[in-house]
Design an enzyme around this catalytic site. Sequence first.
Site, PDB file in Angstrom:
ATOM      1  CD  GLU A  19      34.094  86.026  87.878  1.00 40.33           C
ATOM      2  OE1 GLU A  19      34.085  85.180  86.976  1.00 40.33           O
ATOM      3  OE2 GLU A  19      33.388  85.940  88.895  1.00 40.33           O
TER       4      GLU A  19
ATOM      5  CG  ASP B   7      31.339  79.723  89.027  1.00 36.95           C
ATOM      6  OD1 ASP B   7      32.376  79.077  88.817  1.00 36.95           O
ATOM      7  OD2 ASP B   7      31.115  80.301  90.101  1.00 36.95           O
TER       8      ASP B   7
HETATM    9  P1  NAD Z   1      34.221  75.417  98.591  1.00 30.21           P
HETATM   10  O1  NAD Z   1      35.633  75.349  98.106  1.00 30.21           O
HETATM   11  O2  NAD Z   1      33.950  75.919  99.966  1.00 30.21           O
HETATM   12  O3  NAD Z   1      33.546  73.959  98.504  1.00 30.21           O
HETATM   13  C1  NAD Z   1      33.626  73.156  97.360  1.00 30.21           C
HETATM   14  C2  NAD Z   1      33.483  71.694  97.794  1.00 30.21           C
HETATM   15  O4  NAD Z   1      33.442  70.883  96.618  1.00 30.21           O
HETATM   16  C3  NAD Z   1      34.636  71.184  98.665  1.00 30.21           C
HETATM   17  O5  NAD Z   1      34.149  70.709  99.895  1.00 30.21           O
HETATM   18  C4  NAD Z   1      35.244  70.063  97.816  1.00 30.21           C
HETATM   19  O6  NAD Z   1      35.764  68.984  98.589  1.00 30.21           O
HETATM   20  C5  NAD Z   1      34.055  69.637  96.967  1.00 30.21           C
HETATM   21  N1  NAD Z   1      34.380  68.894  95.747  1.00 30.21           N
HETATM   22  C6  NAD Z   1      35.342  69.163  94.834  1.00 30.21           C
HETATM   23  N2  NAD Z   1      35.330  68.237  93.849  1.00 30.21           N
HETATM   24  C7  NAD Z   1      34.300  67.382  94.142  1.00 30.21           C
HETATM   25  C8  NAD Z   1      33.765  66.233  93.502  1.00 30.21           C
HETATM   26  N3  NAD Z   1      34.301  65.747  92.372  1.00 30.21           N
HETATM   27  N4  NAD Z   1      32.686  65.604  94.068  1.00 30.21           N
HETATM   28  C9  NAD Z   1      32.148  66.079  95.241  1.00 30.21           C
HETATM   29  N5  NAD Z   1      32.625  67.155  95.890  1.00 30.21           N
HETATM   30  C10 NAD Z   1      33.685  67.814  95.350  1.00 30.21           C
HETATM   31  O7  NAD Z   1      33.438  76.277  97.505  1.00 30.21           O
HETATM   32  P2  NAD Z   1      32.027  77.050  97.627  1.00 30.21           P
HETATM   33  O8  NAD Z   1      32.220  78.434  98.124  1.00 30.21           O
HETATM   34  O9  NAD Z   1      31.040  76.145  98.302  1.00 30.21           O
HETATM   35  O10 NAD Z   1      31.663  77.175  96.081  1.00 30.21           O
HETATM   36  C11 NAD Z   1      31.381  76.011  95.297  1.00 30.21           C
HETATM   37  C12 NAD Z   1      31.333  76.394  93.847  1.00 30.21           C
HETATM   38  O11 NAD Z   1      30.208  77.263  93.606  1.00 30.21           O
HETATM   39  C13 NAD Z   1      32.562  77.175  93.373  1.00 30.21           C
HETATM   40  O12 NAD Z   1      32.972  76.626  92.135  1.00 30.21           O
HETATM   41  C14 NAD Z   1      32.070  78.593  93.169  1.00 30.21           C
HETATM   42  O13 NAD Z   1      32.778  79.267  92.164  1.00 30.21           O
HETATM   43  C15 NAD Z   1      30.627  78.339  92.785  1.00 30.21           C
HETATM   44  N6  NAD Z   1      29.720  79.455  93.059  1.00 30.21           N
HETATM   45  C16 NAD Z   1      28.757  79.713  92.143  1.00 30.21           C
HETATM   46  C17 NAD Z   1      27.862  80.746  92.363  1.00 30.21           C
HETATM   47  C18 NAD Z   1      26.775  81.001  91.373  1.00 30.21           C
HETATM   48  O14 NAD Z   1      26.082  82.027  91.467  1.00 30.21           O
HETATM   49  N7  NAD Z   1      26.520  80.098  90.456  1.00 30.21           N
HETATM   50  C19 NAD Z   1      27.957  81.542  93.521  1.00 30.21           C
HETATM   51  C20 NAD Z   1      28.928  81.228  94.473  1.00 30.21           C
HETATM   52  C21 NAD Z   1      29.824  80.158  94.236  1.00 30.21           C
END
Ligand code: NAD
Length: 350
Positions: free
Chosen positions: A66, A237
Amino acid sequence: MTNLAPSDKALVPFVSVDNMMKLVHHVGVEPMLKGLADYIEADFKRWELFDKTPRVASHSDEGVIELMPTSDGEVYGFKYVNGHPKNMKEGLQTVTAFGLLANVGNGYPVLLSEMTVLTALRTAATSAMVAKHLAPKGATTMAMIGNGAQSEFQSLAMKAICGVDTVRLYDIDPAATEKAARNLEGWGMNVVACKTAEESMEGAQIITTCTADKQYATILTDNMIGAGVHINAIGGDCPGKTELHKDILSRSDVFVEYPPQTRIEGEIQQMADDFPVTEMWEVINGTAKGRTSDRQITLFDSVGFAIEDFSALRFVRDRIKGTDYFMDLDLLADPDDPRDLFGMLQRAAS
Ligand code: NAD
């Protein structure tokens, strides 16, 4: 606003990952989260000034890449960011990013920066700044569901900005919970590792969901949510990627960054196009209501908006002044005679 006159040398300050980490430690993690939240809040206050557009997304089966542009009329900024949930299993980050600020007056870039670390900080600062306005007064306990890359930043921002002192961790992968618990040792929080999502929510006034899965997931169902809580929904997101059962949305008052983007990417993509939402900048400016009762469920449907990245880059640009935490990049061809670009190239042969 910072002075954006280009330097004589037309070199562009570049903040590498290494220098960003040095800057964070120089400022301090919690002061940096507070400083970012202040910059983000200040830009939400002047929201109407900004050029706004939903981010430009290129989707694939594996993830999304993006571009997130905005401008306040003096400064232009954009972030490049990806989201690839399958990356983590391959030893790669789910989210990586870099960003740029430029002078609107002459179009010259004035800052290039890594934004993988900075995005985690700005997302957490935004979450906590919003929770400061919406969470129940005196909230001390947060459930942190999804203990990946963002989770410690989310926990520490809620501590620094909202006074949360207890975080209850849950992840489907216990190794992620162990990692987050270990990293949060020594930061002055009570950290409780939980075996189920339900257990993590016991006694929590704030519930953060921050999981990564490129599909509709149901991390929270309606029966799990009691009256009066604040939900900080971070992980949903992208189109087709949500975390909450839609019944929770019907029972909550939903607060968003920029509705045209959130309706495509956020939890509310599950709802009708006219589903009522409140824009956070209006709550901050006092033109819309935030929390109005103890029993109300407030839900921040966070997707991450370009203005938050702009604020974060502005903070970095201001904070690197007078430090060694950047290097000057020869990014711009800038011949003494602006029309003699070819002559400059020719002279470089000798
Ligand atoms: P990451 O991959 O490091 O961690 C995600 C975690 O979620 C993993 O540890 C995984 O085991 C866990 N998980 C997956 N399914 C699960 C479930 N059903 N129950 C409990 N835990 C579960 O990712 P990250 O960098 O921490 O990012 C997390 C999310 O946040 C991503 O989807 C990313 O796109 C989003 N994000 C959003 C913003 C925003 O501004 N809103 C900014 C950054 C990241």
